[in-house]
Design an enzyme around this catalytic site. Structure first.
Site, PDB file in Angstrom:
ATOM      1  N   LYS A 115       0.829  -1.212   0.000  1.00  0.00           N
ATOM      2  CA  LYS A 115       0.000   0.000   0.000  1.00  0.00           C
ATOM      3  C   LYS A 115       0.859   1.256   0.000  1.00  0.00           C
ATOM      4  CE  LYS A 115      -3.899  -2.295   2.186  1.00  0.00           C
ATOM      5  NZ  LYS A 115      -4.496  -2.592   3.506  1.00  0.00           N
ATOM      6  N   LYS A 197      -8.262 -15.549 -10.438  1.00  0.00           N
ATOM      7  CA  LYS A 197      -9.598 -15.688  -9.879  1.00  0.00           C
ATOM      8  C   LYS A 197     -10.358 -14.375  -9.969  1.00  0.00           C
ATOM      9  CE  LYS A 197      -7.697 -15.096  -5.263  1.00  0.00           C
ATOM     10  NZ  LYS A 197      -7.983 -15.233  -3.867  1.00  0.00           N
ATOM     11  N   LYS A 200     -11.921  -7.822  -7.437  1.00  0.00           N
ATOM     12  CA  LYS A 200     -12.470  -6.489  -7.652  1.00  0.00           C
ATOM     13  C   LYS A 200     -11.591  -5.662  -8.566  1.00  0.00           C
ATOM     14  CE  LYS A 200     -15.034  -6.045  -3.427  1.00  0.00           C
ATOM     15  NZ  LYS A 200     -14.923  -5.785  -2.019  1.00  0.00           N
TER      16      LYS A 200
END
Ligand code: TRP
Length: 334
Positions: A115, A197, A200
């Site tokens: 992040k 997979k 989002k």
């Protein structure tokens, strides 16, 4: 500490739309756990401030995530379904645990490094101590079982370390929480483009959301990658084809799946037909959830009730834990 052996706790990030991967990977297990354990499921609104300081969209996201979880079968009467910010005891425990967390270990956490790279201009202390807040969420209920995916394993290990340090320094209060997923491998829902997979952040057209309307579901499924079909009987399936079968097994009837498997092995499969069938079965699965979620999402009075009830249950548990924590810490002067 036997009373804590059956406590389940997990957090749900309020970042908008749930997809099929969230449902089969996590939510379906929560729905099963609510029958067998004392469950605390929390919407992590405070955590979202570490990466999304702008709160303009937060209310909508919180409402959506609550509505979608309830539509999928979480029962606010059976579990404590609540918002993190409605349980201020969380932030008190977070503060105590912060004194037991070392700068070095926080800095080398994988999620922090990722992040920090993504938001170099906002590497705030909250981002650094994200795992401490998560530990507080869990330890607040003295929960032992935490249904999460692999990406959260490091945070859980840190939670165990903080619990241990607290217990050693002040006295036994916290059990050491561990990941819990019914033993089996977590179901991975493949994306429609044959790579990885459903998620989002990646290819939106390859991910089926519980809010997608029927036409969008059809469009996404029909765009899934296929080929000419096998030329010889019993050819091994390429990934993008076995993924279609995997998706089909989640939502279609057994004889439907068997029909297309036989067609594949006999080299007579028509992928156009298979995708049409898959699209219709997906719609049959998603449409009722979507409609239910939409009705709940727009019923603000009901959502308020849900949040109040959840906060009440969570705070009852939190109060008791914090009473014990303050006691062993010696934060009592009369
Ligand atoms: N960090 C978790 C995630 O990114 C969300 C979370 C917050 C959580 N608090 C938690 C998960 C407590 C389990 C337990 O998905």
């Amino acid at each position: 500490m036997s009373h804590t052996s059956s406590i389940v706790m997990s957090g749900i990030r309020p970042t908008g739309f749930l997809h099929l991967g969230n449902y089969f990977g996590a939510l379906r297990n929560y729905v099963r756990m609510q029958e067998e354990y004392t469950c605390y499921f929390m919407v992590a609104d405070l955590h979202s401030l570490t990466t999304h300081p702008d709160t303009a969209a937060l209310k909508g996201h919180v409402h959506r995530v609550l509505a979608e979880n309830i539509a999928c079968g979480l029962d606010p009467e059976k579990v404590a379904l609540y918002c993190q910010s409605h349980v201020p005891e969380t932030t008190e425990l977070y503060l105590y645990l912060n004194m037991l967390a070392y700068k070095g270990e926080l800095e080398k956490t994988t999620t922090f490094k990722d992040k920090a790279r993504l938001q170099p201009d906002n590497i705030n202390a909250g981002l650094l101590t994200y795992p401490v807040l998560q530990a507080a969420d869990i330890l607040l209920h003295r929960a032992l079982l935490v249904p999460v995916g692999k990406d959260q394993e490091q945070h859980l290990e840190m939670a165990r370390n903080f619990a241990q340090r607290f217990n050693h320094r002040y006295g036994e209060v916290f059990p050491e929480p561990r990941a819990f997923n019914y033993g089996e491998e977590l179901v991975k829902v493949p994306s429609l483009d044959g790579t990885g997979k459903m998620s989002k952040s990646e290819n939106q057209l390859a991910t089926l959301y519980l809010a997608d309307d029927d036409d969008l579901i059809r469009k996404k499924v029909m765009k899934a990658k296929t080929d000419q079909g096998p030329a010889e009987p019993n050819t091994p399936m390429p990934d993008y084809i076995s993924n279609l079968f995997l998706l089909m097994r989640l939502v279609s009837a057994e004889d439907v799946v068997a029909h297309f498997e036989t067609a594949y092995n006999g080299c007579s499969i028509r992928y156009g037909d298979m995708k049409k069938q898959l699209a219709e079965d997906m719609i049959r699965f998603i449409a009722p959830v979507r409609e239910k979620a939409e009705a709940i999402r727009t019923d603000h009075a009901y959502l308020q009730q849900v949040m109040e009830l959840g906060a009440e249950k969570a705070r009852a548990s939190a109060r008791e834990t914090m009473r014990l924590a303050r006691e062993v810490m010696g934060l009592r002067y009369y």
